[in-house]
Design a protein around this motif. Structure first.
Motif, PDB file in Angstrom:
ATOM      1  N   VAL A   1       0.990  -1.154   0.086  1.00  0.00           N
ATOM      2  CA  VAL A   1      -0.049  -0.129  -0.073  1.00  0.00           C
ATOM      3  C   VAL A   1       0.778   1.249   0.093  1.00  0.00           C
ATOM      4  CG1 VAL A   1      -0.382  -0.068   2.500  1.00  0.00           C
ATOM      5  CG2 VAL A   1      -1.925   1.081   1.174  1.00  0.00           C
ATOM      6  N   ALA A   2       0.360   2.161  -0.712  1.00  0.00           N
ATOM      7  CA  ALA A   2       1.085   3.357  -0.795  1.00  0.00           C
ATOM      8  C   ALA A   2       0.219   4.606  -1.237  1.00  0.00           C
ATOM      9  CB  ALA A   2       2.263   3.666  -1.631  1.00  0.00           C
ATOM     10  N   PRO A   3       0.471   5.909  -0.745  1.00  0.00           N
ATOM     11  CA  PRO A   3      -0.519   7.109  -1.058  1.00  0.00           C
ATOM     12  C   PRO A   3      -0.106   7.208  -2.491  1.00  0.00           C
ATOM     13  CG  PRO A   3       1.117   7.827   0.674  1.00  0.00           C
ATOM     14  CD  PRO A   3       1.506   6.326   0.117  1.00  0.00           C
ATOM     15  N   VAL A   4      -1.412   7.485  -3.289  1.00  0.00           N
ATOM     16  CA  VAL A   4      -1.215   7.996  -4.714  1.00  0.00           C
ATOM     17  C   VAL A   4      -0.632   9.159  -4.989  1.00  0.00           C
ATOM     18  CG1 VAL A   4      -2.796   8.266  -6.906  1.00  0.00           C
ATOM     19  CG2 VAL A   4      -3.370   6.655  -5.341  1.00  0.00           C
ATOM     20  N   PRO A   5       0.381   9.094  -5.721  1.00  0.00           N
ATOM     21  CA  PRO A   5       1.140  10.527  -6.151  1.00  0.00           C
ATOM     22  C   PRO A   5      -0.048  11.683  -6.520  1.00  0.00           C
ATOM     23  CG  PRO A   5       2.319   8.593  -7.341  1.00  0.00           C
ATOM     24  CD  PRO A   5       0.934   8.052  -6.485  1.00  0.00           C
ATOM     25  N   GLY A   6       0.277  12.994  -5.829  1.00  0.00           N
ATOM     26  CA  GLY A   6      -0.491  13.903  -6.408  1.00  0.00           C
ATOM     27  C   GLY A   6      -1.821  13.925  -5.568  1.00  0.00           C
ATOM     28  N   SER A   7      -2.217  12.967  -4.632  1.00  0.00           N
ATOM     29  CA  SER A   7      -3.400  13.129  -4.121  1.00  0.00           C
ATOM     30  C   SER A   7      -3.212  13.746  -2.633  1.00  0.00           C
ATOM     31  CB  SER A   7      -3.966  11.671  -3.664  1.00  0.00           C
ATOM     32  OG  SER A   7      -3.052  10.920  -2.789  1.00  0.00           O
ATOM     33  N   GLY A   8      -2.241  14.302  -2.124  1.00  0.00           N
ATOM     34  CA  GLY A   8      -1.913  14.720  -1.026  1.00  0.00           C
ATOM     35  C   GLY A   8      -2.002  13.878   0.218  1.00  0.00           C
ATOM     36  N   GLY A   9      -1.977  12.712  -0.145  1.00  0.00           N
ATOM     37  CA  GLY A   9      -2.167  11.415   0.953  1.00  0.00           C
ATOM     38  C   GLY A   9      -3.555  11.151   1.057  1.00  0.00           C
ATOM     39  N   ARG A  10      -4.396  11.720   0.395  1.00  0.00           N
ATOM     40  CA  ARG A  10      -5.965  11.518   0.655  1.00  0.00           C
ATOM     41  C   ARG A  10      -6.434  10.133  -0.163  1.00  0.00           C
ATOM     42  NH1 ARG A  10      -4.781  16.271   2.175  1.00  0.00           N
ATOM     43  NH2 ARG A  10      -5.898  17.261   3.722  1.00  0.00           N
ATOM     44  N   VAL A  11      -5.654   9.683  -1.026  1.00  0.00           N
ATOM     45  CA  VAL A  11      -6.119   8.585  -1.622  1.00  0.00           C
ATOM     46  C   VAL A  11      -4.823   7.486  -1.457  1.00  0.00           C
ATOM     47  CG1 VAL A  11      -6.737   7.437  -3.867  1.00  0.00           C
ATOM     48  CG2 VAL A  11      -7.409   9.698  -3.296  1.00  0.00           C
ATOM     49  N   LEU A  12      -5.076   6.306  -0.989  1.00  0.00           N
ATOM     50  CA  LEU A  12      -4.119   5.321  -0.853  1.00  0.00           C
ATOM     51  C   LEU A  12      -4.424   4.232  -1.803  1.00  0.00           C
ATOM     52  CD1 LEU A  12      -4.613   6.675   2.267  1.00  0.00           C
ATOM     53  CD2 LEU A  12      -2.325   5.492   2.376  1.00  0.00           C
ATOM     54  N   SER A  13      -3.723   3.524  -2.268  1.00  0.00           N
ATOM     55  CA  SER A  13      -3.925   2.436  -3.218  1.00  0.00           C
ATOM     56  C   SER A  13      -2.916   1.159  -3.016  1.00  0.00           C
ATOM     57  CB  SER A  13      -3.902   2.720  -4.651  1.00  0.00           C
ATOM     58  OG  SER A  13      -3.968   1.822  -5.589  1.00  0.00           O
ATOM     59  N   GLY A  14      -3.330   0.108  -3.516  1.00  0.00           N
ATOM     60  CA  GLY A  14      -2.238  -1.148  -3.368  1.00  0.00           C
ATOM     61  C   GLY A  14      -2.954  -2.354  -3.823  1.00  0.00           C
ATOM     62  N   THR A  15      -2.199  -3.468  -3.290  1.00  0.00           N
ATOM     63  CA  THR A  15      -2.695  -4.587  -3.818  1.00  0.00           C
ATOM     64  C   THR A  15      -2.530  -5.459  -2.650  1.00  0.00           C
ATOM     65  OG1 THR A  15      -0.519  -5.105  -4.720  1.00  0.00           O
ATOM     66  CG2 THR A  15      -2.101  -4.276  -6.493  1.00  0.00           C
TER      67      THR A  15
END
Length: 177
Positions: free
Chosen positions: A102-116
């Motif tokens: 899991v990691a924050p989505v670049p450009g989201s300011g840490g408000r969207v996290l994505s992963g697998t």
């Protein structure tokens, strides 16, 4: 103007959010194991208590969430809420989550996290008795998550290749009593 709408009003600690996502994924899969098996945290609850706990888990999903099942069908939160009728439907059901990233989505300011992650299941009534899925997810943080730290927004599962499932040691998945 009040600061409640500014990004600074929602300071986000990336490591704290990553840990929250990891805990959320683990907790949700324990919930699904317990719900479908009729065991664990639901075992000694009456119907009203069970429904209240079920509802509290459904609050973890954004109202506009999208869930793509391994077979490709697309569902919303309503389909998850519809699982209420499946309590105890697979008494031997259990899940193990592995390889979580899991990691924050670049450009989201840490408000969207994505992963697998990979999810291995045993004892499901509506799929092969032993199966595996690869899941990609997005979770929202900050004001989009409402009163929660994070909330599920997108979930996409696909079946793992048969040869990968055959290699997996399903004895690592323990069933609860």
């Amino acid at each position: 103007m009040g600061s409640s709408c500014s990004p600074q009003a929602y300071p986000l600690n990336t490591m704290e959010l990553v840990e929250a996502v990891e805990d959320e994924i683990t907790s949700l899969h324990v919930f699904f194991t317990d719900w479908f098996s009729g065991k664990g945290q639901f075992k000694d609850l009456d119907n009203n208590e069970r429904n209240e706990l079920f509802d509290s888990y459904m609050e973890r999903f954004h109202d506009n969430m999208t869930y793509v099942m391994p077979g490709g069908t697309i569902h919303g939160k309503g389909s998850l809420v519809g699982m209420r009728d499946t309590f105890g439907s697979s008494p031997d059901f259990c899940i193990k989550v592995e390889n979580l990233k899991v990691a924050p989505v670049p450009g989201s300011g840490g408000r969207v996290l994505s992963g697998t992650y990979c999810e291995y299941q045993r004892g499901a009534k509506n799929s092969q008795r032993e199966n595996g899925r690869r899941t990609t997810f997005e979770m929202l943080a900050g004001r989009e998550a409402g009163n929660r730290k994070i909330i599920w927004y997108r979930l996409h599962e696909c079946w793992l290749p048969e040869e990968e499932v055959k290699k997996y040691d399903f004895s690592k998945i323990e069933s609860k009593s």
